[in-house]
Design a protein around this motif. Structure first.
Motif, short mmCIF file in Angstrom:
data_model
loop_
_atom_site.label_atom_id
_atom_site.label_comp_id
_atom_site.label_asym_id
_atom_site.label_seq_id
_atom_site.Cartn_x
_atom_site.Cartn_y
_atom_site.Cartn_z
N GLN A 40 0.81 -1.22 0.00
CA GLN A 40 0.00 0.00 0.00
C GLN A 40 0.85 1.27 0.00
OE1 GLN A 40 -1.07 -2.74 1.99
NE2 GLN A 40 -2.45 -3.11 0.26
N VAL A 41 2.02 1.17 0.64
CA VAL A 41 2.88 2.36 0.69
C VAL A 41 4.19 2.03 0.01
CG1 VAL A 41 4.05 4.02 2.18
CG2 VAL A 41 1.84 3.06 2.89
N LEU A 42 4.53 2.79 -1.00
CA LEU A 42 5.78 2.56 -1.70
C LEU A 42 6.74 3.70 -1.38
CD1 LEU A 42 7.25 0.78 -3.81
CD2 LEU A 42 6.49 2.43 -5.53
N VAL A 43 7.81 3.36 -0.66
CA VAL A 43 8.84 4.35 -0.37
C VAL A 43 9.89 4.23 -1.45
CG1 VAL A 43 10.54 5.17 1.31
CG2 VAL A 43 8.42 4.08 2.09
N ALA A 44 10.20 5.33 -2.10
CA ALA A 44 11.11 5.22 -3.24
C ALA A 44 12.07 6.39 -3.31
CB ALA A 44 10.30 5.14 -4.53
N THR A 45 13.26 6.12 -3.82
CA THR A 45 14.11 7.23 -4.24
C THR A 45 13.51 7.64 -5.57
OG1 THR A 45 15.59 5.66 -5.27
CG2 THR A 45 16.11 6.33 -3.03
N SER A 46 14.02 8.65 -6.22
CA SER A 46 13.22 9.23 -7.31
C SER A 46 12.98 8.33 -8.52
CB SER A 46 13.76 10.59 -7.73
OG SER A 46 15.12 10.68 -7.46
N VAL A 47 13.13 7.02 -8.38
CA VAL A 47 12.87 6.15 -9.53
C VAL A 47 11.44 6.17 -10.04
CG1 VAL A 47 14.76 4.50 -9.27
CG2 VAL A 47 12.64 4.18 -8.01
N VAL A 48 10.52 6.62 -9.20
CA VAL A 48 9.15 6.68 -9.71
C VAL A 48 8.90 7.97 -10.48
CG1 VAL A 48 8.06 5.17 -8.03
CG2 VAL A 48 8.21 7.61 -7.56
N GLU A 49 9.96 8.71 -10.65
CA GLU A 49 9.82 10.03 -11.25
C GLU A 49 9.12 10.02 -12.59
OE1 GLU A 49 12.68 13.28 -13.18
OE2 GLU A 49 13.54 12.01 -11.64
N VAL A 50 9.50 9.10 -13.41
CA VAL A 50 9.01 9.15 -14.78
C VAL A 50 7.94 8.12 -15.06
CG1 VAL A 50 9.65 8.94 -17.17
CG2 VAL A 50 11.16 10.12 -15.62
N GLY A 51 6.75 8.59 -15.40
CA GLY A 51 5.79 7.75 -16.08
C GLY A 51 5.06 6.61 -15.40
N VAL A 52 5.30 6.34 -14.13
CA VAL A 52 4.62 5.19 -13.54
C VAL A 52 3.12 5.44 -13.43
CG1 VAL A 52 4.51 3.67 -11.55
CG2 VAL A 52 6.68 4.65 -12.24
N ASP A 53 2.34 4.43 -13.74
CA ASP A 53 0.90 4.60 -13.79
C ASP A 53 0.18 3.61 -12.87
OD1 ASP A 53 -1.50 5.68 -14.71
OD2 ASP A 53 -1.70 4.13 -16.25
N VAL A 54 -0.18 4.08 -11.68
CA VAL A 54 -0.98 3.26 -10.77
C VAL A 54 -2.16 4.12 -10.34
CG1 VAL A 54 -1.01 1.94 -8.61
CG2 VAL A 54 1.09 2.06 -9.96
N PRO A 55 -3.28 4.02 -11.06
CA PRO A 55 -4.40 4.94 -10.81
C PRO A 55 -4.92 4.90 -9.37
CG PRO A 55 -4.73 3.72 -12.86
CD PRO A 55 -3.53 3.13 -12.20
N ASN A 56 -4.75 3.78 -8.69
CA ASN A 56 -5.28 3.69 -7.33
C ASN A 56 -4.44 4.47 -6.31
OD1 ASN A 56 -7.25 2.67 -5.46
ND2 ASN A 56 -5.62 1.33 -4.66
N ALA A 57 -3.25 4.90 -6.72
CA ALA A 57 -2.42 5.69 -5.81
C ALA A 57 -2.92 7.13 -5.80
CB ALA A 57 -0.96 5.63 -6.24
N THR A 58 -3.23 7.65 -4.61
CA THR A 58 -3.83 8.98 -4.55
C THR A 58 -3.04 9.97 -3.70
OG1 THR A 58 -5.18 8.24 -2.70
CG2 THR A 58 -6.20 8.18 -4.89
N VAL A 59 -1.98 9.49 -3.05
CA VAL A 59 -1.20 10.42 -2.25
C VAL A 59 0.27 10.33 -2.66
CG1 VAL A 59 -0.52 11.17 0.07
CG2 VAL A 59 -2.77 10.14 -0.29
N MET A 60 0.86 11.48 -2.92
CA MET A 60 2.29 11.55 -3.19
C MET A 60 2.91 12.39 -2.09
SD MET A 60 5.15 11.29 -4.91
CE MET A 60 4.65 10.43 -6.38
N VAL A 61 3.74 11.73 -1.27
CA VAL A 61 4.44 12.47 -0.23
C VAL A 61 5.87 12.68 -0.71
CG1 VAL A 61 5.21 12.48 2.18
CG2 VAL A 61 3.04 11.37 1.56
N ILE A 62 6.30 13.90 -0.76
CA ILE A 62 7.67 14.17 -1.20
C ILE A 62 8.48 14.68 -0.02
CG2 ILE A 62 9.13 15.40 -2.85
CD1 ILE A 62 6.67 15.65 -4.66
N GLU A 63 9.41 13.86 0.44
CA GLU A 63 10.25 14.26 1.57
C GLU A 63 11.35 15.18 1.07
OE1 GLU A 63 9.95 13.37 4.79
OE2 GLU A 63 8.45 11.75 4.69
N HIS A 64 11.78 16.11 1.89
CA HIS A 64 12.81 17.09 1.49
C HIS A 64 12.45 17.72 0.16
CE1 HIS A 64 15.54 16.21 4.73
NE2 HIS A 64 15.41 14.92 4.48
N ALA A 65 11.22 18.13 0.06
CA ALA A 65 10.75 18.69 -1.22
C ALA A 65 11.60 19.88 -1.64
CB ALA A 65 9.29 19.09 -1.09
#
Ligand code: ADP
Ligand code: MG
Length: 704
Positions: A548-573
């Motif tokens: 349910q929670v995917l913690v990632a370094t910026s690899v999800v930056e480009v193009g990933v498509d998971v419509p059910n994901a509704t929250v993007m938390v950006i640490e050290h924005a």
């Protein structure tokens, strides 16, 4: 000896005062000829017309004083007891000022700064414990001759390591003395008049040796007539090259792909959704372009989530139905895999063979794909740069899609074009909204299609800026979304120098989140150091809703498509650039659920970071964000001049000089249109300069 060489093309080492050592340093700055040296533009100017009495010195910019050195040596500063070199200078008014160097060669300075020597200091003045000080000022050692200093305005040139300001000034002077007579007028009189240009000789004279009555302020902000002329000049020759490239492409033989309306309508009709009007319009533009004999070079812009993949597929199908192969190239494995999956779904009713080629595909499977592509049994290939490796050959590649093009260099694009049959059509897709002005310049030889509409039912993402003390609130919000069945990304920046620390942070964070949310919800970690298989397993788990929670370094930056994901938390924005933040935010808001983007920011943030975060909270409009990004970072950073294959601008500033750009572009295109071979006498000089500026680049450019 090359007698045909223009005198200004004389290698710089033949300029008086430039030996092999200095010419090597100059080469690092791209200065290889006498002409290059004359065209180095000062960054700013020191105004030495006003010498201030030291006793009246107050903090401020660009101050100049003259006095005698009354103390000189090493001293220590601050808690770290850092070694600095300090001198104290006094003038007849009895005032004293100190000058400090944090980086220095002790022996050198000791010799230079002998007590009682007369010295001129100039630079910014600040106050330190009631004394005035210069930090790393410009200095000039003076003799006692009172006539020596004439009031003057001194240029500050860009430098490179080991090259000194004084040397630079001297060699520019020498180059000017020897070569100024070869500086010729460039523009036809009609243009000079229309755009109020200065002649090149006067321009350089003004920039290097400003007259003593000049408006220094105008020089310093790059607004003098000389600057304006140079800005026009830079844009003009760039656009002239663009105009020629474009003309050349238009005349190259390309492939005529037949428009098959019936088959196309069947494909559109079988899609699981209705295309938006914008999608329909660009599909039509692209297919129309493909059916023409000239090669297509088209840029497809569309914000994240605007549905570019299906457009690319519709175009690919037209190529395939015309008997050609098509290739879709993505910059990352994850993205290529995702495209492949989407395409597999969309192609289901049609039964068209297609293959995925990334570095993850190995052994027999890989060989089978190679075979299918080279014998033509596989008409559609999706992949990463694996597609451009030597072992890959296509039977008849006629259509190429390059996704997220800013990640591919010009050369990589050229490499895939080489795999084609003759000159394939190319569609470049980007989700980085490029401001019109910039697109016009960087892709002046491309046609542009824009998807300016999102699929229906999407709600604007709500963006909030949180600080560390609001973390509890963040977790509450996350829990409530998770309880509704939604999924969440938490992204950590990965900054090269501190990659290890950042990775540790991401790892620690995923542990912390696990203690907060597990066992109710599963937390997984995804980072760039994982193998392709590991990454894929984790991505698949997230897509399938196992995590349910995917913690990632910026690899999800480009193009990933998971419509059910509704929250993007950006640490050290605060550490991310604007376009990166926008790309990350675009991972959510891909369904009809309300989505959120939470920017967690360090309280201590720079002015720029503050501005970036404010823009993110204010707007979700990619084009607005791109304009902001452009004005914050400048075009070089924005697009990566290295990758764009264009020369960096020396004086022009795309964000500031848009009007000049349009004038230059319009004029350049008109000239190429009316006199494509530069046969008119007033265009001779343009041709000459164009050849120098674009030396060797016109060819490469025509396939970029
Ligand atoms: P991007 O432009 O960011 O590459 P994608 O092509 O990945 O966007 O599309 C984003 C999502 O929107 C995908 O899930 C895609 O299937 C879906 N989609 C594309 N076009 C439409 C449409 N017209 N209506 C509804 N959903 C669409
Ligand atoms: Mg995409």
């Amino acid at each position: 000896m090359d007698t045909n060489r223009h005198p200004l093309a004389t290698p710089v080492q033949y300029v008086k005062g430039v030996g092999p050592a200095i010419s090597e340093k100059l080469a690092r700055m791209g200065i290889t000829t006498a002409g290059d040296l004359l065209h180095v533009i000062p960054i700013r100017y020191i105004d030495r017309r006003l010498i201030l009495p030291i006793s009246e010195l107050a903090p401020g910019k660009d101050r100049t004083v003259i006095g005698k050195i009354v103390a000189s040596g090493i001293s220590f500063m601050g808690r770290g007891r850092k070694r600095i070199y300090e001198i104290v200078v006094e003038d007849e008014t009895g005032g004293r000022v100190s000058a400090k160097w944090f980086y220095f060669k002790q022996r050198y300075l000791e010799q230079k700064f002998k007590l009682e020597t007369k010295i001129l200091l100039s630079g910014d003045v600040s106050e330190f414990r009631t004394t005035m000080q210069f930090i790393h000022p410009e200095v000039e050692m003076l003799s006692d001759n009172p006539d020596e200093i004439v009031a003057k305005i001194l240029p500050i040139y860009p430098l490179t390591e080991g090259l000194y300001q004084k040397t630079m000034r001297k060699i520019v002077r020498n180059a000017w003395d020897a070569f100024n007579k070869y500086v010729e007028p460039v523009f036809p009189d009609s243009m000079v008049e229309e755009f109020g240009l200065a002649d090149p000789w006067g321009c350089l004279q003004e920039l290097h040796f400003p007259a003593s009555d000049i408006d220094v302020e105008l020089l310093n902000i790059g607004r003098s007539k000389a600057h304006r002329t140079l800005i026009f000049d830079e844009f003009f020759f760039l656009e002239l090259g663009m105009a020629l490239r474009r003309k050349r492409i238009v005349h190259e033989p390309g492939i005529v792909f037949t428009r098959d309306e019936k088959e196309h309508s069947r494909f559109i009709g079988a899609l699981p959704f209705k295309l938006t009007n914008a999608q329909l319009r660009v599909v039509d533009e692209i297919r129309n372009d493909m059916s023409k004999p000239a090669p297509m070079n088209r840029l497809l812009q569309g914000d994240v989530g605007s549905g570019k993949t299906v457009v690319a597929l519709a175009a690919s199908l037209q190529a395939i139905r015309s008997g050609y192969q098509a290739a879709i190239m993505a910059p990352t494995e994850i993205l290529a895999e995702q495209h492949f999956e989407t395409i597999t779904k969309l192609l289901k009713p049609m039964g068209i063979p297609h293959a995925l080629l990334t570095s993850n595909v190995k052994g027999k499977e890989r060989e089978a794909i190679y075979r299918g592509l080279s014998n033509g049994e596989t008409p559609l290939a999706v992949g990463t740069h694996a597609l451009i490796q030597e072992e890959v050959s296509f039977k008849k590649l006629g259509f190429i899609v390059v996704d997220e093009q800013h990640r591919f260099g010009v050369l990589q694009r050229a490499a895939i074009l080489k795999k084609g049959e003759g000159r394939p059509d190319i569609l470049i897709m980007t989700a980085t909204p490029i401001p019109r002005t910039l697109a016009m310049t960087l892709y002046g030889d491309l046609d542009v299609s824009v998807i300016d509409e999102l699929p229906p039912g999407r709600r604007p993402i709500i963006t909030r800026l949180y600080e560390e003390h609001q973390r509890e609130k963040l977790y509450q919000g996350m829990r409530s979304e998770l309880s509704n069945g939604r999924q969440i990304y938490v992204v950590y920046p990965l900054i090269e120098e501190s990659e290890k620390i950042d990775l540790k942070n991401a790892t620690d964070m995923s542990r912390e989140l696990a203690t907060v949310f597990e066992p109710d919800f599963k937390v997984s970690l995804l980072h760039g150091r994982m193998s392709g298989d590991q990454k894929e397993a984790i991505m698949t788990g997230f897509k399938a809703g196992k995590t349910q929670v995917l913690v990632a370094t910026s690899v999800v930056e480009v193009g990933v498509d998971v419509p059910n994901a509704t929250v993007m938390v950006i640490e050290h924005a605060e550490r991310f650039g604007l376009s990166q933040l926008h790309q990350l935010r675009g991972r959510v808001g891909r369904s009809t659920y309300q989505s959120y983007c939470i920017l967690m920011a360090d309280y201590r943030r720079s002015e720029d970071a503050r501005r970036r975060l404010a823009v993110m909270v204010e707007t979700t409009d990619g084009f607005k964000i791109a304009e902001e990004d452009l004005s914050l970072r400048g075009p070089g950073e924005f697009i990566g001049t290295k990758q764009s294959g264009l020369p960096p601008f020396r004086v022009a500033n795309l964000a500031r000089d848009i009007r000049v750009l349009s004038q230059a572009r319009e004029t350049a295109f008109k000239i190429v249109d009316e006199d494509p071979d530069f046969e008119k006498p007033e265009h001779l000089m343009l041709k000459k300069i164009l050849e120098i500026r674009w030396a060797g680049k016109l060819d490469l450019a025509s396939v970029s």
